[in-house]
Design a protein around this motif. Structure first.
Motif, PDB file in Angstrom:
ATOM      1  N   GLU A 139       7.455  17.151   5.117  1.00 23.88           N
ATOM      2  CA  GLU A 139       6.558  16.125   4.893  1.00 23.88           C
ATOM      3  C   GLU A 139       5.281  15.923   4.096  1.00 23.88           C
ATOM      4  O   GLU A 139       5.613  16.778   3.182  1.00 23.88           O
ATOM      5  N   CYS A 140       6.191  14.549   3.911  1.00 25.17           N
ATOM      6  CA  CYS A 140       4.929  14.481   2.859  1.00 25.17           C
ATOM      7  C   CYS A 140       3.031  13.803   3.126  1.00 25.17           C
ATOM      8  O   CYS A 140       3.166  13.399   4.208  1.00 25.17           O
ATOM      9  N   LYS A 141       2.609  14.707   2.708  1.00 24.54           N
ATOM     10  CA  LYS A 141       0.975  14.383   3.021  1.00 24.54           C
ATOM     11  C   LYS A 141      -0.126  14.100   2.076  1.00 24.54           C
ATOM     12  O   LYS A 141       0.613  14.365   0.724  1.00 24.54           O
ATOM     13  N   THR A 142      -0.658  13.373   2.496  1.00 29.52           N
ATOM     14  CA  THR A 142      -1.777  13.419   1.839  1.00 29.52           C
ATOM     15  C   THR A 142      -2.830  14.143   1.157  1.00 29.52           C
ATOM     16  O   THR A 142      -3.324  15.413   2.002  1.00 29.52           O
ATOM     17  N   SER A 143      -3.243  14.748  -0.107  1.00 28.71           N
ATOM     18  CA  SER A 143      -3.865  16.291  -0.214  1.00 28.71           C
ATOM     19  C   SER A 143      -5.544  15.455  -1.078  1.00 28.71           C
ATOM     20  O   SER A 143      -6.038  14.584  -0.798  1.00 28.71           O
TER      21      SER A 143
ATOM     22  N   GLU B  39       0.905  -0.334   0.390  1.00 29.40           N
ATOM     23  CA  GLU B  39      -0.605  -0.047  -0.033  1.00 29.40           C
ATOM     24  C   GLU B  39       0.858   1.339  -0.411  1.00 29.40           C
ATOM     25  O   GLU B  39       2.300   1.462   0.569  1.00 29.40           O
ATOM     26  N   VAL B  40       0.551   1.879  -0.432  1.00 26.20           N
ATOM     27  CA  VAL B  40       1.303   3.732  -1.105  1.00 26.20           C
ATOM     28  C   VAL B  40       0.364   4.549   0.369  1.00 26.20           C
ATOM     29  O   VAL B  40      -0.415   4.857  -0.663  1.00 26.20           O
ATOM     30  N   LYS B  41       1.100   5.018   1.243  1.00 23.55           N
ATOM     31  CA  LYS B  41       0.634   5.932   1.769  1.00 23.55           C
ATOM     32  C   LYS B  41       1.501   7.110   1.756  1.00 23.55           C
ATOM     33  O   LYS B  41       2.839   6.892   2.321  1.00 23.55           O
ATOM     34  N   CYS B  42       1.189   8.405   1.417  1.00 25.08           N
ATOM     35  CA  CYS B  42       1.881   9.352   0.912  1.00 25.08           C
ATOM     36  C   CYS B  42       2.316   9.995   2.860  1.00 25.08           C
ATOM     37  O   CYS B  42       3.743  10.129   2.725  1.00 25.08           O
ATOM     38  N   GLU B  43       2.062   9.431   3.937  1.00 28.47           N
ATOM     39  CA  GLU B  43       3.070   9.937   4.931  1.00 28.47           C
ATOM     40  C   GLU B  43       4.111   8.567   5.119  1.00 28.47           C
ATOM     41  O   GLU B  43       4.969   9.019   6.232  1.00 28.47           O
TER      42      GLU B  43
END
Length: 173
Positions: A69-73, A29-33
């Motif tokens: 930080e990488c976040k989900t938009s 699974e690809v989770k942005c965080e």
């Protein structure tokens, strides 16, 4: 005959194990965080939302430290999930991995539009083209028209290689 059956079973179980491991590796699974910052920009999560690299302020030893930080938009992508953009597409489209947020500002730069519209990007990097197609649409423009206008500017000599062209007027969109 018994050894032939034994060999067949060993081959079968080996192939079965290989397929299970391969499926597990590719089905993560690809989770942005959870993405490293270097893979964040232009990635798409398992839920189909774009990942964005953002500046975050976090407390650090009673001081405020600044990190990225990488976040989900909230930007959804149709027909694409679990995608981390390739280095080839980043390079051929004139982008970099330290791209912060999501912005249409690059569409004002003739050199960027030229790379985006070049076959190496436009035909080979659907994720990036989809992003900029939608960003252009949000500005009331149509990406293929921007590509054509940019091509005409370049052919007229207004934007020669290595020479900065003047910024396009707001009517460019």
């Amino acid at each position: 005959m018994a050894s032939s059956m034994k060999s067949s079973l060993i081959v079968f179980f080996t192939c079965s194990l290989f397929l299970q491991v391969t499926y597990a590796v590719y089905k993560t699974e690809v989770k942005c965080e959870s993405l490293p910052n270097g893979d964040c920009a232009f990635a798409i999560s398992s839920t189909g939302k774009r990942c964005v690299l953002e500046k975050a302020t976090t407390p650090k030893d009673d001081l405020i430290g600044s990190e990225y930080e990488c976040k989900t938009s909230e930007v959804m992508v149709e027909n694409m999930k679990e995608h981390i953009e390739t280095d080839e597409c980043i390079e051929s489209c004139g982008l970099n991995r330290n791209f912060f947020g999501i912005s249409s500002d690059d569409l004002l730069e003739p050199q960027f539009v030229s790379k985006l519209c070049a076959p190496a990007c436009y035909q080979e990097c659907p994720n990036i083209v989809d992003l900029y197609f939608n960003l252009a649409a949000g500005e009331g423009a149509y990406l293929p028209d921007l590509c054509n206008k940019n091509k005409k500017l370049q052919s007229s000599g207004a934007a020669e290689d290595g020479v900065d062209a003047s910024a396009p007027s707001p009517s460019f969109f």
